[in-house]
Design a protein around this motif. Structure first.
Motif, mmCIF file in Angstrom:
data_model
loop_
_atom_site.group_PDB
_atom_site.id
_atom_site.type_symbol
_atom_site.label_atom_id
_atom_site.label_comp_id
_atom_site.label_asym_id
_atom_site.label_seq_id
_atom_site.Cartn_x
_atom_site.Cartn_y
_atom_site.Cartn_z
ATOM 1 N N GLY A 20 0.822 -1.192 0.000
ATOM 2 C CA GLY A 20 0.000 0.000 0.000
ATOM 3 C C GLY A 20 0.859 1.246 0.000
ATOM 4 N N HIS A 21 0.473 2.237 -0.791
ATOM 5 C CA HIS A 21 1.150 3.531 -0.847
ATOM 6 C C HIS A 21 0.174 4.628 -0.441
ATOM 7 C CE1 HIS A 21 4.476 2.344 -3.989
ATOM 8 N NE2 HIS A 21 4.616 1.746 -2.820
ATOM 9 N N VAL A 22 0.720 5.734 0.024
ATOM 10 C CA VAL A 22 -0.108 6.897 0.361
ATOM 11 C C VAL A 22 -0.946 7.317 -0.841
ATOM 12 C CG1 VAL A 22 -0.027 9.341 0.993
ATOM 13 C CG2 VAL A 22 1.482 7.712 2.147
ATOM 14 N N SER A 23 -0.357 7.261 -2.021
ATOM 15 C CA SER A 23 -1.067 7.687 -3.230
ATOM 16 C C SER A 23 -2.310 6.849 -3.498
ATOM 17 C CB SER A 23 -0.130 7.622 -4.441
ATOM 18 O OG SER A 23 0.291 6.275 -4.676
ATOM 19 N N GLY A 24 -2.267 5.566 -3.162
ATOM 20 C CA GLY A 24 -3.423 4.700 -3.355
ATOM 21 C C GLY A 24 -4.428 4.818 -2.225
ATOM 22 N N TRP A 25 -3.910 4.864 -0.992
ATOM 23 C CA TRP A 25 -4.807 5.030 0.150
ATOM 24 C C TRP A 25 -5.627 6.302 0.010
ATOM 25 C CZ3 TRP A 25 -7.585 3.048 3.698
ATOM 26 C CH2 TRP A 25 -8.021 3.794 4.793
ATOM 27 N N GLY A 26 -5.023 7.360 -0.478
ATOM 28 C CA GLY A 26 -5.743 8.611 -0.656
ATOM 29 C C GLY A 26 -6.924 8.502 -1.604
ATOM 30 N N THR A 48 5.287 -1.540 1.177
ATOM 31 C CA THR A 48 4.236 -0.861 1.926
ATOM 32 C C THR A 48 4.834 0.318 2.676
ATOM 33 O OG1 THR A 48 2.824 -2.816 2.171
ATOM 34 C CG2 THR A 48 2.582 -1.088 3.827
ATOM 35 N N GLU A 49 4.302 1.505 2.446
ATOM 36 C CA GLU A 49 4.865 2.705 3.044
ATOM 37 C C GLU A 49 4.435 2.844 4.507
ATOM 38 O OE1 GLU A 49 5.121 5.363 -1.068
ATOM 39 O OE2 GLU A 49 3.555 5.795 0.413
ATOM 40 N N PRO A 50 5.373 3.185 5.405
ATOM 41 C CA PRO A 50 5.033 3.343 6.818
ATOM 42 C C PRO A 50 3.897 4.336 7.071
ATOM 43 C CG PRO A 50 7.406 3.227 6.575
ATOM 44 C CD PRO A 50 6.834 3.290 5.188
ATOM 45 N N ALA A 51 3.812 5.392 6.274
ATOM 46 C CA ALA A 51 2.759 6.392 6.492
ATOM 47 C C ALA A 51 1.370 5.768 6.363
ATOM 48 C CB ALA A 51 2.917 7.540 5.496
ATOM 49 N N VAL A 52 1.205 4.851 5.403
ATOM 50 C CA VAL A 52 -0.074 4.153 5.247
ATOM 51 C C VAL A 52 -0.321 3.250 6.445
ATOM 52 C CG1 VAL A 52 -1.356 2.496 3.846
ATOM 53 C CG2 VAL A 52 0.052 4.233 2.744
ATOM 54 N N ASN A 94 -2.042 -2.850 -7.201
ATOM 55 C CA ASN A 94 -1.919 -2.710 -5.761
ATOM 56 C C ASN A 94 -2.662 -1.475 -5.263
ATOM 57 O OD1 ASN A 94 -0.084 -4.812 -4.485
ATOM 58 N ND2 ASN A 94 1.122 -4.221 -6.280
ATOM 59 N N LEU A 95 -2.566 -1.243 -3.953
ATOM 60 C CA LEU A 95 -3.180 -0.070 -3.353
ATOM 61 C C LEU A 95 -2.229 1.117 -3.532
ATOM 62 C CD1 LEU A 95 -5.610 0.962 -1.752
ATOM 63 C CD2 LEU A 95 -4.363 0.408 0.350
ATOM 64 N N SER A 96 -2.180 1.617 -4.744
ATOM 65 C CA SER A 96 -1.312 2.740 -5.116
ATOM 66 C C SER A 96 -2.016 3.506 -6.231
ATOM 67 C CB SER A 96 0.056 2.247 -5.595
ATOM 68 O OG SER A 96 -0.074 1.481 -6.784
ATOM 69 N N ASP A 97 -1.550 4.708 -6.488
ATOM 70 C CA ASP A 97 -2.123 5.460 -7.604
ATOM 71 C C ASP A 97 -1.946 4.693 -8.910
ATOM 72 O OD1 ASP A 97 -3.109 8.114 -8.858
ATOM 73 O OD2 ASP A 97 -1.236 7.699 -9.922
ATOM 74 N N GLY A 98 -0.771 4.108 -9.090
ATOM 75 C CA GLY A 98 -0.538 3.322 -10.294
ATOM 76 C C GLY A 98 -1.484 2.142 -10.389
ATOM 77 N N GLY A 99 -1.625 1.405 -9.293
ATOM 78 C CA GLY A 99 -2.476 0.222 -9.313
ATOM 79 C C GLY A 99 -3.941 0.529 -9.522
ATOM 80 N N LEU A 100 -4.384 1.660 -9.001
ATOM 81 C CA LEU A 100 -5.804 2.001 -9.088
ATOM 82 C C LEU A 100 -6.153 2.841 -10.310
ATOM 83 C CD1 LEU A 100 -6.478 2.944 -5.357
ATOM 84 C CD2 LEU A 100 -7.070 0.814 -6.504
ATOM 85 N N ARG A 101 -5.146 3.541 -10.869
ATOM 86 C CA ARG A 101 -5.515 4.507 -11.898
ATOM 87 C C ARG A 101 -4.530 4.614 -13.060
ATOM 88 N NH1 ARG A 101 -4.427 9.742 -13.112
ATOM 89 N NH2 ARG A 101 -2.844 9.769 -11.483
ATOM 90 N N SER A 102 -3.244 4.849 -12.795
ATOM 91 C CA SER A 102 -2.350 5.316 -13.857
ATOM 92 C C SER A 102 -1.503 4.228 -14.506
ATOM 93 C CB SER A 102 -1.428 6.424 -13.319
ATOM 94 O OG SER A 102 -0.636 5.950 -12.254
#
Length: 276
Positions: free
Chosen positions: A61-67, A92-96, A144-152
């Protein structure tokens, strides 16, 4: 400016199969992250908001996907939202992780449940399981749970509301979940390792850049007019290895800076999972 694009117009001139192809998220495009088999009116975020239970299993999971999904999930009507993220390669990013841990500790409706998957083997699924009052569906794909995985990114998922398929996915999720330790047993250790590897990777990049700046350019025999190859970061690590003969394959860091051969290809690859 993009060098090239994907487009359905380049497909052979055959009739499109009788199946719906749509972006995974409303507002996406059909040449990036797409979903097959969903109803024409399908909206993932709306489905998450109106669910009675949500289960998510992702390699990372990335912040970009969680957002992209945070609002829908935190405002969902679901009783529980269960999120299982992978530890492999420290993607998986610690911020997520910290945001999800906070939700687990403070949420009530929906109640968030969060775990890091077992590291017995590389955890690599991308699965959504969403239950509603009178129906349910699952999505299995590559994103994945990232901007790339969900959209780009160019990603592909398949939608199913077949009760047997959804039940099988739920059974599989429960097996993964039961094999994963409680988040309190893994979270701090994971973040510490992530930060160590990130720091070592950044130092490697700085040293490699310094070597490239300071190394004189040499012409190779038979290559007049061609620039010589600059030393790679792998070469830099191999040079360091000669200076650190005490290092062994179980080590993550030797002194202030060391990356083992197992991790020289990229900073996120570098750890011995048996340490967890």
């Amino acid at each position: 400016e993009a060098i090239g694009t994907w487009s359905l117009e380049f497909l052979p001139e055959k009739p499109m199969p009788n199946v719906t192809l749509r972006p995974l998220l409303v507002g996406g495009t059909d040449d990036r992250s797409v979903l097959f088999g969903a109803p024409p009116s399908f909206d993932l975020l709306s489905s998450l908001r109106n669910a009675t239970a949500v289960r998510i299993a992702m390699a990372f999971g990335h912040v970009s996907g969680w957002g992209k999904v945070a609002e829908a999930l935190t405002q969902s009507k679901a009783r529980t939202v269960s999120v299982l993220l992978g530890q492999a390669f420290f993607r998986t990013e610690p911020a997520v992780l910290l945001e999800l841990r906070k939700l687990q500790e403070q949420s009530s409706q929906p109640k968030f449940e969060v775990k890091l998957a077992s590291v017995i083997a590389t955890f690599h699924p991308k699965v959504w399981i969403v239950r509603h009052e009178h129906s349910s569906f699952g999505i299995v794909g590559s994103g994945n749970l990232s901007d790339g995985g969900l959209r780009s990114n160019v990603e592909c998922g398949i939608y199913t509301d077949n009760p047997d398929h959804v039940a099988a996915l739920e059974h599989l999720f429960e097996m993964w979940w039961s094999n994963a330790p409680a988040l309190k047993e893994t979270c701090e250790n994971y973040i510490t390792k992530y930060q160590e590897i990130e720091a070592a990777g950044n130092m490697l990049k700085r040293r490699s850049k310094g070597q490239r700046r300071n190394r004189p350019t040499k012409k190779r025999l038979g290559t007049e007019g061609m620039p010589s190859r600059r030393p790679s970061s792998i070469g830099a690590v191999q040079m360091e290895r000669k200076q650190c003969p005490s290092a062994n394959q179980q080590s993550l860091v030797c002194g202030p800076f060391w990356i083992t051969r197992r991790s020289i290809s990229a900073r996120r690859v570098g750890t011995n999972f048996s340490e967890f």
